[in-house]
Enzyme design. Structure first.
Site, PDB file in Angstrom:
ATOM      1  N   TRP A 137       0.837  -1.408   0.372  1.00 52.39           N
ATOM      2  CA  TRP A 137      -0.106   0.007  -0.369  1.00 52.39           C
ATOM      3  C   TRP A 137       0.618   1.769  -0.109  1.00 52.39           C
ATOM      4  O   TRP A 137       0.502   2.584   0.285  1.00 52.39           O
ATOM      5  CB  TRP A 137      -0.722  -0.034   1.111  1.00 52.39           C
ATOM      6  CG  TRP A 137      -2.055  -0.916   1.287  1.00 52.39           C
ATOM      7  CD1 TRP A 137      -2.454  -1.621  -0.358  1.00 52.39           C
ATOM      8  CD2 TRP A 137      -3.323  -1.145   1.868  1.00 52.39           C
ATOM      9  NE1 TRP A 137      -3.423  -2.245   0.494  1.00 52.39           N
ATOM     10  CE2 TRP A 137      -4.063  -2.157   1.768  1.00 52.39           C
ATOM     11  CE3 TRP A 137      -3.037  -0.632   3.583  1.00 52.39           C
ATOM     12  CZ2 TRP A 137      -5.352  -2.753   2.347  1.00 52.39           C
ATOM     13  CZ3 TRP A 137      -4.139  -1.093   4.231  1.00 52.39           C
ATOM     14  CH2 TRP A 137      -5.159  -2.261   3.382  1.00 52.39           C
ATOM     15  N   HIS A 184      12.205  -2.714  -1.187  1.00 52.37           N
ATOM     16  CA  HIS A 184      11.814  -2.476  -2.380  1.00 52.37           C
ATOM     17  C   HIS A 184      12.602  -1.564  -2.597  1.00 52.37           C
ATOM     18  O   HIS A 184      13.895  -0.536  -1.788  1.00 52.37           O
ATOM     19  CB  HIS A 184      10.829  -2.182  -1.730  1.00 52.37           C
ATOM     20  CG  HIS A 184       9.761  -1.622  -2.420  1.00 52.37           C
ATOM     21  ND1 HIS A 184       9.458  -0.452  -3.175  1.00 52.37           N
ATOM     22  CD2 HIS A 184       8.858  -2.122  -2.909  1.00 52.37           C
ATOM     23  CE1 HIS A 184       8.751  -0.075  -4.343  1.00 52.37           C
ATOM     24  NE2 HIS A 184       8.459  -1.670  -4.358  1.00 52.37           N
ATOM     25  N   GLU A 239      12.319   1.254  -4.083  1.00 49.71           N
ATOM     26  CA  GLU A 239      11.614   2.702  -3.532  1.00 49.71           C
ATOM     27  C   GLU A 239      12.811   3.028  -1.972  1.00 49.71           C
ATOM     28  O   GLU A 239      13.293   4.077  -2.237  1.00 49.71           O
ATOM     29  CB  GLU A 239      10.312   2.841  -3.299  1.00 49.71           C
ATOM     30  CG  GLU A 239       9.425   3.489  -4.885  1.00 49.71           C
ATOM     31  CD  GLU A 239       8.549   2.666  -4.571  1.00 49.71           C
ATOM     32  OE1 GLU A 239       7.276   2.855  -3.492  1.00 49.71           O
ATOM     33  OE2 GLU A 239       7.500   2.691  -5.625  1.00 49.71           O
ATOM     34  N   GLU A 257      11.293  -7.336  -9.041  1.00 50.24           N
ATOM     35  CA  GLU A 257       9.959  -6.270  -9.481  1.00 50.24           C
ATOM     36  C   GLU A 257      11.249  -5.502 -10.645  1.00 50.24           C
ATOM     37  O   GLU A 257      11.761  -4.723 -10.001  1.00 50.24           O
ATOM     38  CB  GLU A 257      10.438  -5.606  -8.242  1.00 50.24           C
ATOM     39  CG  GLU A 257       8.938  -5.935  -7.317  1.00 50.24           C
ATOM     40  CD  GLU A 257       7.884  -5.018  -6.852  1.00 50.24           C
ATOM     41  OE1 GLU A 257       7.000  -5.193  -7.226  1.00 50.24           O
ATOM     42  OE2 GLU A 257       8.343  -4.337  -5.630  1.00 50.24           O
ATOM     43  N   GLY A 297       4.624   1.532 -10.923  1.00 49.59           N
ATOM     44  CA  GLY A 297       4.082   2.303 -10.827  1.00 49.59           C
ATOM     45  C   GLY A 297       4.035   2.983 -12.572  1.00 49.59           C
ATOM     46  O   GLY A 297       3.642   4.124 -12.265  1.00 49.59           O
ATOM     47  N   GLY A 304       0.882  -2.906  -6.279  1.00 44.65           N
ATOM     48  CA  GLY A 304       1.234  -1.494  -5.833  1.00 44.65           C
ATOM     49  C   GLY A 304       0.287  -0.658  -5.634  1.00 44.65           C
ATOM     50  O   GLY A 304      -1.098  -1.466  -5.163  1.00 44.65           O
ATOM     51  N   GLY A 305      -0.187  -0.395  -6.798  1.00 43.50           N
ATOM     52  CA  GLY A 305      -1.205   0.784  -7.578  1.00 43.50           C
ATOM     53  C   GLY A 305      -2.919  -0.229  -7.492  1.00 43.50           C
ATOM     54  O   GLY A 305      -3.932   0.775  -6.887  1.00 43.50           O
TER      55      GLY A 305
HETATM   56  P1  PGA Z   1       2.705  -1.725  -9.079  1.00 44.91           P
HETATM   57  O1  PGA Z   1       3.905  -1.081  -7.736  1.00 44.91           O
HETATM   58  O2  PGA Z   1       1.768  -2.174  -8.948  1.00 44.91           O
HETATM   59  O3  PGA Z   1       2.070  -0.332  -8.201  1.00 44.91           O
HETATM   60  O4  PGA Z   1       3.374  -0.992 -10.085  1.00 44.91           O
HETATM   61  C1  PGA Z   1       4.048  -2.558  -7.348  1.00 44.91           C
HETATM   62  C2  PGA Z   1       5.563  -2.496  -6.102  1.00 44.91           C
HETATM   63  O5  PGA Z   1       6.615  -1.357  -6.010  1.00 44.91           O
HETATM   64  O6  PGA Z   1       5.752  -3.436  -4.978  1.00 44.91           O
END
Ligand code: PGA
Length: 248
Positions: A11, A100, A102, A170, A176, A233-234
């Site tokens: 989330w 992750h 990010e 990923e 995203g 994610g989204g």
């Molecule tokens: P996303 O993000 O599904 O929005 O591309 C995936 C994630 O960051 O784990």
């Protein structure tokens, strides 16, 4: 070994405790009619730290697992502002998202720090959901495999090989962005990661794909060999779309 398909919701920095509860009420309604849901699927929710308690209470007595999106590499002590995995565990967390992209890109997390977090998580018997993946630049330079292998080697150095481990592949360029990796790309990297983990003597693992997974592409991606589920994610923010992905 776990043969269920895994659907993990990341989330990120979204949802209040009340919104988290509302999500779970609606999500539970959505999957209610699906009789053998929990025999075939495993759901893990990664809310922001402030919502862990609400998610813990709302999922108590269900098969839905949850955990933090990030943890401190330290167990406890004078580390102002950090989030303790031990505290998350006391709220019922059974897993922790670690490394992750990010966290790596925006918060300068290194492989060494990630490795410490994985080992701490394992010491408490929580399941690490360890994220790896290449940037667009690295893919274009044909270094996807080398990058993923290096992340695996550094992240798992000295880690327990017996405990359950979840790896989320990923590709950073697919997160995203709406740009999902092709079935061929996912198949190729997942096969290599799976081989690499076995060569490193890790056998108790599941491999997730993450990056713009949506109800529209979930079914196709789920059929790719070595894809044991998704990190989403989204599309995990909406209970209806998340439930659709789980039922793909
Ligand atoms: P996303 O993000 O599904 O929005 O591309 C995936 C994630 O960051 O784990």
């Amino acid at each position: 070994m776990n043969s269920k398909k895994i659907f993990a919701a990341n989330w990120k920095l979204n949802k209040t405790p009340i919104e988290s509860e509302q999500f779970l009420t609606e999500f539970k309604n959505q999957i209610l009619g699906n009789k053998n849901f929990s025999e075939t699927k495993e759901v893990i929710i990664f809310p922001s730290a402030f919502c862990l308690d609400a998610v813990g209470k709302k999922t108590a007595g269900t098969e839905i697992l949850f955990g933090p999106q990030n943890i401190s590499a330290e167990k406890s002590g004078a580390f102002t502002g950090e989030n303790s995995v031990e505290v998350a565990q006391s709220m019922g967390a059974k897993a922790a998202l670690i490394g992750h992209s990010e966290r790596r890109q925006l918060f300068s997390e290194t492989d060494l720090l990630i490795n410490k977090k994985i080992k701490l998580t394992q010491s408490l018997k929580l399941i690490p959901v360890f994220c790896i993946g290449e940037t667009l630049q690295q893919r274009e330079a044909n270094t996807t495999e080398a990058i993923c292998f290096a992340q695996l080697e550094a992240g798992l150095a000295g880690a327990d090989k017996v405990q359950r481990l979840i790896i989320a592949y990923e590709p950073v360029w697919a997160i995203g962005t709406g740009k999902v990796a092709s079935v061929e790309q996912v198949a190729s990297v997942h096969l290599q990661i799976s081989k690499k983990l076995k060569a490193m003597e890790f056998f108790n693992f599941q491999l997730l794909y993450g990056g713009s997974v949506k109800p529209e592409n979930a079914k196709e991606l789920l059929q790719v060999p070595h894809v044991d589920g998704f990190l989403i994610g989204g599309a995990s923010l909406d209970p209806i779309s998340f439930a659709k992905i789980c039922q793909a």
